[in-house]
Design a protein around this motif. Structure first.
Motif, mmCIF file in Angstrom:
data_model
loop_
_atom_site.group_PDB
_atom_site.id
_atom_site.type_symbol
_atom_site.label_atom_id
_atom_site.label_comp_id
_atom_site.label_asym_id
_atom_site.label_seq_id
_atom_site.Cartn_x
_atom_site.Cartn_y
_atom_site.Cartn_z
ATOM 1 N N ALA A 1 -12.389 -12.393 28.226
ATOM 2 C CA ALA A 1 -13.882 -12.276 27.971
ATOM 3 C C ALA A 1 -14.718 -13.103 28.628
ATOM 4 N N PRO A 2 -15.734 -12.893 29.068
ATOM 5 C CA PRO A 2 -16.722 -14.133 29.981
ATOM 6 C C PRO A 2 -17.196 -15.136 28.981
ATOM 7 N N LYS A 3 -17.362 -14.663 27.694
ATOM 8 C CA LYS A 3 -17.839 -15.794 26.809
ATOM 9 C C LYS A 3 -16.505 -16.970 26.407
ATOM 10 N N LEU A 4 -15.343 -16.273 26.442
ATOM 11 C CA LEU A 4 -14.043 -17.254 26.514
ATOM 12 C C LEU A 4 -13.960 -17.993 27.640
ATOM 13 N N ARG A 5 -13.975 -17.242 28.739
ATOM 14 C CA ARG A 5 -13.906 -17.917 30.079
ATOM 15 C C ARG A 5 -14.904 -19.129 30.274
ATOM 16 N N ASP A 6 -16.168 -18.748 30.030
ATOM 17 C CA ASP A 6 -17.551 -19.880 30.108
ATOM 18 C C ASP A 6 -17.235 -20.973 29.553
ATOM 19 N N ALA A 7 -16.692 -20.809 28.067
ATOM 20 C CA ALA A 7 -16.553 -21.946 27.263
ATOM 21 C C ALA A 7 -15.373 -22.721 27.930
ATOM 22 N N PHE A 8 -14.055 -22.300 28.346
ATOM 23 C CA PHE A 8 -13.201 -23.004 28.820
ATOM 24 C C PHE A 8 -13.421 -23.768 29.993
ATOM 25 N N VAL A 9 -14.161 -22.932 30.988
ATOM 26 C CA VAL A 9 -14.442 -23.594 32.095
ATOM 27 C C VAL A 9 -15.475 -24.907 31.999
ATOM 28 N N ALA A 10 -16.427 -24.676 30.942
ATOM 29 C CA ALA A 10 -17.158 -25.856 30.492
ATOM 30 C C ALA A 10 -16.633 -27.142 30.268
ATOM 31 N N ALA A 11 -15.500 -26.699 29.311
ATOM 32 C CA ALA A 11 -14.866 -27.719 28.810
ATOM 33 C C ALA A 11 -13.946 -28.302 29.907
ATOM 34 N N GLN A 12 -13.270 -27.680 30.814
ATOM 35 C CA GLN A 12 -12.566 -28.187 31.774
ATOM 36 C C GLN A 12 -13.635 -29.160 32.747
ATOM 37 N N ALA A 13 -14.860 -28.862 33.024
ATOM 38 C CA ALA A 13 -15.547 -29.472 33.770
ATOM 39 C C ALA A 13 -16.170 -30.842 33.214
ATOM 40 N N ALA A 14 -16.342 -30.722 31.858
ATOM 41 C CA ALA A 14 -16.593 -32.051 30.898
ATOM 42 C C ALA A 14 -15.157 -33.079 31.088
ATOM 43 N N ALA B 1 -12.767 -32.973 33.175
ATOM 44 C CA ALA B 1 -12.655 -33.320 34.559
ATOM 45 C C ALA B 1 -13.343 -34.778 34.985
ATOM 46 N N ALA B 2 -14.497 -34.667 34.200
ATOM 47 C CA ALA B 2 -15.401 -36.032 34.326
ATOM 48 C C ALA B 2 -14.585 -37.255 33.568
ATOM 49 N N LEU B 3 -14.497 -37.027 32.240
ATOM 50 C CA LEU B 3 -13.939 -37.900 31.386
ATOM 51 C C LEU B 3 -12.523 -38.097 31.688
ATOM 52 N N GLY B 4 -11.611 -37.420 32.067
ATOM 53 C CA GLY B 4 -10.172 -37.953 32.479
ATOM 54 C C GLY B 4 -9.447 -37.382 31.205
ATOM 55 N N ARG B 5 -8.245 -37.675 31.490
ATOM 56 C CA ARG B 5 -7.076 -37.361 30.225
ATOM 57 C C ARG B 5 -6.612 -38.362 29.607
ATOM 58 N N LEU B 6 -5.880 -38.268 28.236
ATOM 59 C CA LEU B 6 -5.411 -39.359 27.739
ATOM 60 C C LEU B 6 -4.094 -39.813 28.447
ATOM 61 N N THR B 7 -3.867 -41.039 28.657
ATOM 62 C CA THR B 7 -2.514 -41.631 29.045
ATOM 63 C C THR B 7 -2.173 -43.075 28.101
ATOM 64 N N ALA B 8 -1.107 -42.954 28.088
ATOM 65 C CA ALA B 8 -0.365 -44.157 27.488
ATOM 66 C C ALA B 8 0.834 -44.777 28.435
ATOM 67 N N HIS B 9 1.122 -45.949 28.022
ATOM 68 C CA HIS B 9 2.377 -46.615 28.752
ATOM 69 C C HIS B 9 2.744 -47.536 27.601
ATOM 70 N N ALA B 10 4.277 -47.776 27.997
ATOM 71 C CA ALA B 10 5.048 -48.562 27.088
ATOM 72 C C ALA B 10 6.058 -49.633 27.860
ATOM 73 N N ARG B 11 6.054 -50.802 27.365
ATOM 74 C CA ARG B 11 7.060 -51.682 28.146
ATOM 75 C C ARG B 11 7.650 -52.684 27.186
ATOM 76 N N ILE B 12 8.618 -52.949 27.393
ATOM 77 C CA ILE B 12 9.420 -54.122 26.818
ATOM 78 C C ILE B 12 9.323 -55.476 27.497
ATOM 79 N N ASP B 13 8.621 -56.363 26.734
ATOM 80 C CA ASP B 13 8.145 -57.505 27.655
ATOM 81 C C ASP B 13 9.213 -58.545 27.549
ATOM 82 N N ALA B 14 9.052 -59.446 28.194
ATOM 83 C CA ALA B 14 10.258 -60.448 28.722
ATOM 84 C C ALA B 14 10.543 -61.186 27.399
ATOM 85 N N GLY B 15 10.128 -61.094 26.443
ATOM 86 C CA GLY B 15 10.409 -61.553 24.928
ATOM 87 C C GLY B 15 11.292 -60.661 24.161
ATOM 88 N N GLY B 16 11.252 -59.471 24.681
ATOM 89 C CA GLY B 16 11.949 -58.519 23.801
ATOM 90 C C GLY B 16 10.900 -57.465 22.800
#
Length: 207
Positions: A106-119, A121-136
């Motif tokens: 329905a339009p109200k569902l689509r409109d809400a989701f599209v608005a969230a997608q636009a927001a 798209a500007a803010l970006g996604r959650l990202t994370a990285h892991a590493r084991i450093d030279a000291g272990g």
């Protein structure tokens, strides 16, 4: 009571989403199973309460968490709670930018989701990285967290987990010899991101 056509379409789509959702709930998580059942029975107030309970009980893997957020957002929109629905959709899209609602909503569902997608798209996604450093030491960094969802990491070795709080988006500590994965957690202990041990960067020790 006569239900308007757009609302009927929302209800039909929401039931379709619940029926098609993979059965990924944990055996010890009855709240999500009860929410799916309530949606099938067109009991949206009850479904919403159970979805909130499922979210707060924590411990969900990323696929489960995405399902909870999508159903919670859709349920809120069906119940006329646009701001609440927007919040859930944004949380979902911060974790899974490629998430989508079924075609023909329905339009109200689509409109809400599209608005969230636009927001998001500007803010970006959650990202994370892991590493084991030279000291272990194992170093986990949340490199982007637009909605401030991440609060801790679980360092999993064998059957046990070592929970470490994030400080300024970073956690560091010893590396278990039997490390299997690192889980980035929200405030309820739900798993936002999982980093498998075999993709963790290992820095060579000094000569």
């Amino acid at each position: 009571m006569v239900t308007s056509r757009p609302l009927r379409r929302c209800l039909v789509v929401l039931v379709a989403v619940a029926l098609s959702a993979p059965l990924v709930a944990r055996a010890d998580s009855p709240a999500l199973a009860e929410a799916r059942l309530a949606i099938r029975q067109v009991k949206y107030d009850r479904a919403q309460a159970r979805l909130v309970e499922a979210l707060h009980e924590g411990g969900h893997r990323p696929a489960e968490l995405r399902e909870i957020l999508q159903l919670a957002g859709t349920t809120a929109i069906v119940l006329g709670q646009r701001e609440v629905g927007d919040q859930y959709f944004r949380q979902l899209l911060a974790l899974a930018p490629d998430a989508a609602l079924p075609a023909g909503v329905a339009p109200k569902l689509r409109d809400a989701f599209v608005a969230a997608q636009a927001a998001m798209a500007a803010l970006g996604r959650l990202t994370a990285h892991a590493r084991i450093d030279a000291g272990g030491a194992l170093v986990v960094e949340v490199t982007a967290d637009p909605l401030h969802q991440a609060v801790a990491v679980d360092v999993v070795g064998g059957a046990a987990g070592d929970r470490r709080p994030l400080q300024a988006g970073r956690a560091a500590g010893p590396t278990p010899t039997d490390l299997t994965e690192v889980r980035v957690l929200d405030s309820y202990g739900n798993q936002l991101v999982i980093i498998a041990a075999d993709v963790i960067e290992r820095q060579a020790p000094p000569p």
